[in-house]
Design a protein around this motif. Structure first.
Motif, mmCIF file in Angstrom:
data_model
loop_
_atom_site.group_PDB
_atom_site.id
_atom_site.type_symbol
_atom_site.label_atom_id
_atom_site.label_comp_id
_atom_site.label_asym_id
_atom_site.label_seq_id
_atom_site.Cartn_x
_atom_site.Cartn_y
_atom_site.Cartn_z
ATOM 1 N N SER A 18 20.461 29.898 21.148
ATOM 2 C CA SER A 18 19.677 29.714 22.368
ATOM 3 C C SER A 18 18.413 28.906 22.094
ATOM 4 O O SER A 18 18.068 27.991 22.849
ATOM 5 N N ARG A 19 17.711 29.235 21.015
ATOM 6 C CA ARG A 19 16.499 28.481 20.653
ATOM 7 C C ARG A 19 16.827 27.020 20.355
ATOM 8 O O ARG A 19 16.093 26.122 20.759
ATOM 9 N N GLY B 177 17.430 25.238 23.616
ATOM 10 C CA GLY B 177 16.162 25.055 24.316
ATOM 11 C C GLY B 177 15.338 23.932 23.709
ATOM 12 O O GLY B 177 14.793 23.088 24.425
ATOM 13 N N ARG B 178 15.268 23.914 22.391
ATOM 14 C CA ARG B 178 14.503 22.861 21.719
ATOM 15 C C ARG B 178 15.110 21.490 21.962
ATOM 16 O O ARG B 178 14.389 20.503 22.124
ATOM 17 N N LEU C 9 14.803 25.127 31.839
ATOM 18 C CA LEU C 9 15.008 25.576 30.471
ATOM 19 C C LEU C 9 14.355 26.926 30.187
ATOM 20 O O LEU C 9 14.555 27.509 29.133
ATOM 21 N N ALA C 10 13.584 27.418 31.149
ATOM 22 C CA ALA C 10 12.878 28.693 30.932
ATOM 23 C C ALA C 10 13.805 29.886 31.054
ATOM 24 O O ALA C 10 14.816 29.863 31.644
#
Length: 89
Positions: A46-47, A50-51, A88-89
């Motif tokens: 997930s990170r 997101g990045r 993206l939040a």
């Protein structure tokens, strides 16, 4: 708007790593691995996603600020940018 190819190559690599991590998560679930291990790996995926998304937005924003499509320097659709960030939040 076309995004910077060098920056997008980095994003592509990040997404390929995330793809591998996601495949590992699926294997872990299929193998009945511990919940904590699965969630930890899923969090890493997930990170990474997101990045990658934020990197795309940042590259696009820099391009809009330095070379806008409409020819007017500094033109930026703030509402559109906000919507992208919030997605993206």
């Amino acid at each position: 708007m076309e995004l910077d190819k060098d920056e997008m190559a980095k994003v592509s690599n990040r997404l390929k790593r995330a793809q591998g991590q996601l495949a590992a998560v699926v294997r872990m679930i299929d193998e009945g691995r511990d919940c904590e291990d699965v969630v930890t790996q899923l969090s890493a995926v997930s990170r990474a996603l997101g990045r990658a998304g934020f990197a795309i937005i940042a590259t696009g924003t820099r391009r809009c600020l330095t070379r806008p499509d409409d020819g007017e320097p500094g033109t930026l659709d703030v509402q559109k940018l906000e919507k992208l960030f919030l997605s993206l939040a």
